[in-house]
Structures are given as C-alpha cells and as structure tokens.
Design a protein around this motif. Sequence first.
Motif, short mmCIF file in Angstrom:
data_model
loop_
_atom_site.label_atom_id
_atom_site.label_comp_id
_atom_site.label_asym_id
_atom_site.label_seq_id
_atom_site.Cartn_x
_atom_site.Cartn_y
_atom_site.Cartn_z
N UNK A 252 0.85 -1.19 0.00
CA UNK A 252 0.00 0.00 0.00
C UNK A 252 0.88 1.24 0.00
N UNK A 253 0.49 2.24 -0.80
CA UNK A 253 1.24 3.49 -0.89
C UNK A 253 0.44 4.61 -0.25
N UNK A 254 1.10 5.36 0.63
CA UNK A 254 0.49 6.54 1.21
C UNK A 254 1.08 7.75 0.51
N UNK A 255 0.23 8.49 -0.17
CA UNK A 255 0.69 9.64 -0.96
C UNK A 255 0.17 10.93 -0.35
N UNK A 256 0.92 12.01 -0.59
CA UNK A 256 0.49 13.34 -0.17
C UNK A 256 0.12 14.15 -1.41
N UNK A 257 -1.05 14.74 -1.38
CA UNK A 257 -1.53 15.59 -2.46
C UNK A 257 -1.68 17.02 -1.93
N UNK A 258 -1.01 17.96 -2.59
CA UNK A 258 -1.16 19.37 -2.25
C UNK A 258 -1.75 20.09 -3.44
N UNK A 259 -2.98 20.56 -3.30
CA UNK A 259 -3.66 21.28 -4.38
C UNK A 259 -3.20 22.73 -4.35
N UNK A 260 -2.45 23.13 -5.36
CA UNK A 260 -1.87 24.47 -5.42
C UNK A 260 -2.83 25.46 -6.05
N UNK A 261 -3.69 24.97 -6.93
CA UNK A 261 -4.68 25.81 -7.59
C UNK A 261 -4.93 25.34 -9.00
N UNK A 262 -6.19 25.48 -9.48
CA UNK A 262 -6.51 25.02 -10.82
C UNK A 262 -6.16 23.55 -10.98
N UNK A 263 -5.38 23.20 -12.03
CA UNK A 263 -5.01 21.81 -12.25
C UNK A 263 -3.69 21.43 -11.57
N UNK A 264 -3.12 22.35 -10.81
CA UNK A 264 -1.76 22.18 -10.30
C UNK A 264 -1.77 21.48 -8.95
N UNK A 265 -1.18 20.29 -8.92
CA UNK A 265 -1.15 19.48 -7.70
C UNK A 265 0.26 18.91 -7.54
N UNK A 266 0.79 18.99 -6.32
CA UNK A 266 2.05 18.33 -5.99
C UNK A 266 1.72 16.98 -5.37
N UNK A 267 2.23 15.91 -5.99
CA UNK A 267 1.96 14.55 -5.55
C UNK A 267 3.28 13.95 -5.04
N UNK A 268 3.28 13.46 -3.81
CA UNK A 268 4.51 12.95 -3.19
C UNK A 268 4.28 11.54 -2.64
N UNK A 269 5.12 10.62 -3.06
CA UNK A 269 5.06 9.25 -2.54
C UNK A 269 6.36 8.55 -2.90
N UNK A 270 6.76 7.60 -2.07
CA UNK A 270 7.89 6.74 -2.37
C UNK A 270 9.17 7.47 -2.73
N UNK A 271 9.37 8.68 -2.21
CA UNK A 271 10.54 9.46 -2.54
C UNK A 271 10.39 10.31 -3.79
N UNK A 272 9.26 10.20 -4.50
CA UNK A 272 9.00 10.98 -5.71
C UNK A 272 8.22 12.24 -5.40
N UNK A 273 8.49 13.29 -6.18
CA UNK A 273 7.67 14.50 -6.17
C UNK A 273 7.26 14.79 -7.61
N UNK A 274 5.97 14.69 -7.87
CA UNK A 274 5.44 14.92 -9.21
C UNK A 274 4.54 16.15 -9.16
N UNK A 275 4.60 16.96 -10.20
CA UNK A 275 3.80 18.18 -10.28
C UNK A 275 2.94 18.12 -11.54
N UNK A 276 1.65 18.39 -11.39
CA UNK A 276 0.77 18.40 -12.55
C UNK A 276 0.54 19.83 -13.03
#
Length: 262
Positions: A1-25
């Motif tokens: 199971x993966x526990x991820x952190x989602x930070x909604x920055x605004x509009x479509x922009x979200x910072x997704x963090x899990x498993x040592x990764x940081x992804x930005x939409x």
Amino acid sequence: MTKARFTHIGGPTVLIEFGGWRLLTDPTFDPPGRTYSFGWGTSSRKLTGPAVTAAGLPPVDAVLLSHVHHGDNLDDAGRALLPDAGTIVTTASGARSLPAARGLSAGRTTRLEAPGRPAIDITATPCRHGPPLSRPIVGDVIGFSLTWPGQEHGPLWITGDTVYHRALRRAAAGIRPGTVLLHLGGVGFPLTGPLRYTMTARQAVRLCEAIAPRTVLPVHYEGWQHFRQGRDGIERDLRRAPERIRDLFHWLPPGTADHVLL
C-alpha cells in the motif's frame, strides 16, 4: 500500500509525493488578474493565485503536463520552472516545443526510474477538450495513468482537461483506477454558448458509475472566469447522485498536504 500526499496548489496544479517521488501536474503559478487568450476568439481571466508559490515548492522530479498551449494549464511562471523540474511528460506535439520533454500519445507509456524509488509507468490516456470534432481547434491533450509496485487499490489516474466521451470511458474501464484526480469545471465561453470543454459534475457521475474508483479528488474547477460550474454547483449535482458516488469525492484543501492511500 502506498500513502501519498496531495497538495492542491490551484486550478489543475497538484504536488503529488510518494515513495521518494515528487510529481507536479500542469504548473500554473502566475498571480491573478491577467486575461489569457485560448485562441479562436476565446479567453479567460485568472481570478485567484496559487496557494503555494513556485519559489515555495520543494525540488520536483517530474512534471505531468496535459497540454502546453492553454494558460490555465501552463502559464509563464509554470513554464519558467520547467528547466529545473526534472523529467517533463506531455503530448507528442507539445514535447516538440519543450527541450528534452517526453512526448506521448494516448496509449503510449514511459517510465520514471531512480535509485531507491519505485519505478513509475506513466501511460497517456485520451482526452477530448471540447465537443465532437473540436480537436483541430482546441489542440492535443492527454491524461495520465500511473502505476508502480505496491499499489493496492489500482492506478492513479489524472484525467486532464476533457469532457466525458466514449474513448475516455473505454480507457478508464481498462485502467480501473483506484484514485482519480478529476478535472471538472464545465468550461464554457460566451462565444460558444452551451458547449462545454471540460467535464461537468453530471458527466463525472456517469464516469464514476462506469468505473467505480475508490477515491475522486476534484481539481481545476475554480479560480478562472471560464469555469461554469464551481464547487457549489458540483456539490449541488452530486446531491442528486447515489450516495455511493457522493462518498467517493474528497476535496483537497488548497495549499495543505492531504494524505490518500493508493
């Protein structure tokens, strides 16, 4: 199971963090007040700024960019951070305008790898950013399905800017996502009357009934003049939906990391 952190920055922009990764939409960090042209006589004014500034971001490993040609998905400040953002994954046509970006068309896959982190397979999913036959006008758009080892509830799916349509439904049924980052807002313009260019809540209900995800995270429904359905309108339509569908929706607090099990 993966526990991820989602930070909604605004509009479509979200910072997704899990498993040592940081992804930005879809990075959008411009301040509010400007009007952006979307072509063919359409435009929109940005009404609210980002909940996190570009300078306040941690280092980003990858940017998932659904399309490069609309200012509400990639603005000037968002474009400025791309050179330092690691890997950029976007449309095949959009990648030609961005140095070193990986371009995907719907159904194609690329992989993110780094020592000590789970490998992420990113598959582009189909989008139709408007009514039938509108692609020559609105341009190429994709969503993203993300899979990696240890997922218990199915892939993470970022829909991108799209209306509900047959290819989307087929792709979603094949993905069987556990968590959906769902672009909503029912975008419309005075010039095009009742036509919509992103999903409405009623379309979202139809999608959720078809694929039964575990969690739905609404994004890209606020902060711009061209949205025809904000959170109040979405929630009003959801009240008419079955309880099992209503319970899927989880609203991310702007600027604050929220944890979701994937």
